[in-house]
Design a protein around this motif. Structure first.
Motif, PDB file in Angstrom:
ATOM      1  N   GLY A   1      85.543 -22.671  54.302  1.00 40.82           N
ATOM      2  CA  GLY A   1      85.865 -21.888  53.114  1.00 40.82           C
ATOM      3  C   GLY A   1      85.829 -20.418  53.483  1.00 40.82           C
ATOM      4  N   GLN A   2      84.738 -20.024  54.153  1.00 38.47           N
ATOM      5  CA  GLN A   2      84.681 -18.679  54.722  1.00 38.47           C
ATOM      6  C   GLN A   2      85.603 -18.637  55.939  1.00 38.47           C
ATOM      7  N   PHE A   3      85.615 -19.738  56.692  1.00 34.46           N
ATOM      8  CA  PHE A   3      86.486 -19.909  57.854  1.00 34.46           C
ATOM      9  C   PHE A   3      87.344 -21.141  57.618  1.00 34.46           C
ATOM     10  N   THR A   4      88.518 -21.193  58.239  1.00 35.88           N
ATOM     11  CA  THR A   4      89.308 -22.424  58.220  1.00 35.88           C
ATOM     12  C   THR A   4      88.680 -23.402  59.223  1.00 35.88           C
ATOM     13  N   ALA A   5      89.087 -24.643  59.177  1.00 34.40           N
ATOM     14  CA  ALA A   5      88.583 -25.629  60.136  1.00 34.40           C
ATOM     15  C   ALA A   5      88.968 -25.224  61.564  1.00 34.40           C
ATOM     16  N   PHE A   6      90.167 -24.694  61.719  1.00 38.87           N
ATOM     17  CA  PHE A   6      90.595 -24.237  63.044  1.00 38.87           C
ATOM     18  C   PHE A   6      89.699 -23.094  63.538  1.00 38.87           C
ATOM     19  N   GLN A   7      89.410 -22.151  62.659  1.00 35.85           N
ATOM     20  CA  GLN A   7      88.561 -21.029  63.050  1.00 35.85           C
ATOM     21  C   GLN A   7      87.146 -21.490  63.374  1.00 35.85           C
ATOM     22  N   LEU A   8      86.628 -22.436  62.595  1.00 35.87           N
ATOM     23  CA  LEU A   8      85.295 -22.971  62.886  1.00 35.87           C
ATOM     24  C   LEU A   8      85.246 -23.599  64.276  1.00 35.87           C
ATOM     25  N   LYS A   9      86.260 -24.368  64.605  1.00 38.55           N
ATOM     26  CA  LYS A   9      86.293 -25.031  65.909  1.00 38.55           C
ATOM     27  C   LYS A   9      86.404 -24.013  67.041  1.00 38.55           C
ATOM     28  N   ILE A  10      87.262 -23.035  66.876  1.00 41.32           N
ATOM     29  CA  ILE A  10      87.441 -22.020  67.913  1.00 41.32           C
ATOM     30  C   ILE A  10      86.173 -21.179  68.058  1.00 41.32           C
ATOM     31  N   LEU A  11      85.543 -20.833  66.942  1.00 36.78           N
ATOM     32  CA  LEU A  11      84.272 -20.117  66.973  1.00 36.78           C
ATOM     33  C   LEU A  11      83.210 -20.948  67.692  1.00 36.78           C
ATOM     34  N   GLN A  12      83.176 -22.230  67.383  1.00 33.88           N
ATOM     35  CA  GLN A  12      82.246 -23.154  68.036  1.00 33.88           C
ATOM     36  C   GLN A  12      82.448 -23.153  69.550  1.00 33.88           C
ATOM     37  N   GLU A  13      83.677 -23.169  69.982  1.00 28.07           N
ATOM     38  CA  GLU A  13      83.960 -23.232  71.418  1.00 28.07           C
ATOM     39  C   GLU A  13      83.557 -21.952  72.141  1.00 28.07           C
ATOM     40  N   ILE A  14      83.802 -20.806  71.540  1.00 29.55           N
ATOM     41  CA  ILE A  14      83.422 -19.563  72.211  1.00 29.55           C
ATOM     42  C   ILE A  14      81.904 -19.425  72.263  1.00 29.55           C
ATOM     43  N   ILE A  15      81.225 -19.842  71.198  1.00 24.78           N
ATOM     44  CA  ILE A  15      79.759 -19.824  71.216  1.00 24.78           C
ATOM     45  C   ILE A  15      79.250 -20.786  72.271  1.00 24.78           C
ATOM     46  N   THR A  16      79.867 -21.955  72.373  1.00 28.23           N
ATOM     47  CA  THR A  16      79.491 -22.925  73.399  1.00 28.23           C
ATOM     48  C   THR A  16      79.587 -22.304  74.787  1.00 28.23           C
ATOM     49  N   LEU A  17      80.675 -21.618  75.048  1.00 29.13           N
ATOM     50  CA  LEU A  17      80.856 -21.000  76.365  1.00 29.13           C
ATOM     51  C   LEU A  17      79.835 -19.899  76.627  1.00 29.13           C
ATOM     52  N   LEU A  18      79.576 -19.070  75.635  1.00 24.31           N
ATOM     53  CA  LEU A  18      78.603 -17.993  75.816  1.00 24.31           C
ATOM     54  C   LEU A  18      77.200 -18.541  76.063  1.00 24.31           C
ATOM     55  N   VAL A  19      76.825 -19.543  75.285  1.00 20.70           N
ATOM     56  CA  VAL A  19      75.512 -20.166  75.477  1.00 20.70           C
ATOM     57  C   VAL A  19      75.453 -20.829  76.848  1.00 20.70           C
ATOM     58  N   PHE A  20      76.529 -21.520  77.226  1.00 15.39           N
ATOM     59  CA  PHE A  20      76.541 -22.192  78.519  1.00 15.39           C
ATOM     60  C   PHE A  20      76.432 -21.203  79.678  1.00 15.39           C
ATOM     61  N   VAL A  21      77.156 -20.095  79.600  1.00 16.74           N
ATOM     62  CA  VAL A  21      77.093 -19.100  80.676  1.00 16.74           C
ATOM     63  C   VAL A  21      75.659 -18.606  80.844  1.00 16.74           C
ATOM     64  N   ALA A  22      75.019 -18.260  79.747  1.00 15.11           N
ATOM     65  CA  ALA A  22      73.627 -17.800  79.827  1.00 15.11           C
ATOM     66  C   ALA A  22      72.728 -18.886  80.405  1.00 15.11           C
ATOM     67  N   PHE A  23      72.934 -20.131  79.986  1.00 16.52           N
ATOM     68  CA  PHE A  23      72.134 -21.254  80.466  1.00 16.52           C
ATOM     69  C   PHE A  23      72.362 -21.502  81.957  1.00 16.52           C
ATOM     70  N   ALA A  24      73.625 -21.509  82.373  1.00 13.52           N
ATOM     71  CA  ALA A  24      73.950 -21.785  83.777  1.00 13.52           C
ATOM     72  C   ALA A  24      73.381 -20.714  84.696  1.00 13.52           C
ATOM     73  N   ILE A  25      73.420 -19.475  84.249  1.00 19.46           N
ATOM     74  CA  ILE A  25      72.909 -18.379  85.075  1.00 19.46           C
ATOM     75  C   ILE A  25      71.385 -18.389  85.109  1.00 19.46           C
ATOM     76  N   THR A  26      70.745 -18.530  83.956  1.00 17.82           N
ATOM     77  CA  THR A  26      69.282 -18.406  83.905  1.00 17.82           C
ATOM     78  C   THR A  26      68.540 -19.684  84.268  1.00 17.82           C
ATOM     79  N   TYR A  27      69.031 -20.831  83.820  1.00 14.88           N
ATOM     80  CA  TYR A  27      68.305 -22.081  84.044  1.00 14.88           C
ATOM     81  C   TYR A  27      68.773 -22.816  85.296  1.00 14.88           C
ATOM     82  N   LEU A  28      70.075 -22.903  85.487  1.00 12.75           N
ATOM     83  CA  LEU A  28      70.608 -23.620  86.647  1.00 12.75           C
ATOM     84  C   LEU A  28      70.773 -22.708  87.863  1.00 12.75           C
ATOM     85  N   HIS A  29      70.626 -21.410  87.653  1.00 11.71           N
ATOM     86  CA  HIS A  29      70.736 -20.410  88.729  1.00 11.71           C
ATOM     87  C   HIS A  29      72.088 -20.475  89.444  1.00 11.71           C
ATOM     88  N   GLU A  30      73.140 -20.656  88.653  1.00 11.71           N
ATOM     89  CA  GLU A  30      74.490 -20.658  89.207  1.00 11.71           C
ATOM     90  C   GLU A  30      75.124 -19.297  88.986  1.00 11.71           C
TER      91      GLU A  30
END
Length: 116
Positions: free
Chosen positions: A56-85
């Motif tokens: 409603g605030q976002f369309t379903a498409f925007q929610l999914k795309i927002l979800q994916e970019i957040i996923t990538l940002l969280v993953f990058v931080a995780f891979a660098i700090t926890y997995l040391h990649e």
């Protein structure tokens, strides 16, 4: 803002569920799967309300795309700090292209009706 915070928190749980076991390769696979399911439960407890309240605030498409970019940002931080990649240049360029996709997804809708 509530939607974005819930999406970030849900992604923290899911990233740990999907990738946290990579540093514990000695644990048997069936145990890793059960532990991951348990962690993923909390991801769903945050993800579902984020989508419900955000729609409603976002369309379903925007929610999914927002979800994916957040996923990538969280993953990058995780891979660098926890997995040391390291974050290689080609990964950074790929992420920038995905970020460009987010930009285009959030542009205002045109006033011209779509052609069939």
């Amino acid at each position: 803002m509530r939607t974005v915070i819930l999406l970030i928190l849900s992604n923290l749980f899911m990233t740990v569920a999907w990738y946290g076991h990579l540093r514990h390769r000695g644990v048997t696979l069936w145990k890793v799967i059960l532990i991951s399911w348990g962690i993923a439960f909390f991801e769903y407890c945050l993800q579902v309300p984020a989508n419900r309240w955000g729609y409603g605030q976002f369309t379903a498409f925007q929610l999914k795309i927002l979800q994916e970019i957040i996923t990538l940002l969280v993953f990058v931080a995780f891979a660098i700090t926890y997995l040391h990649e390291p974050l290689r240049w080609n990964y950074a360029v790929a992420f920038l292209f995905i970020l460009a996709a987010v930009y285009f997804a959030f542009l205002p809708a045109s006033s011209t009706p779509a052609q069939p």
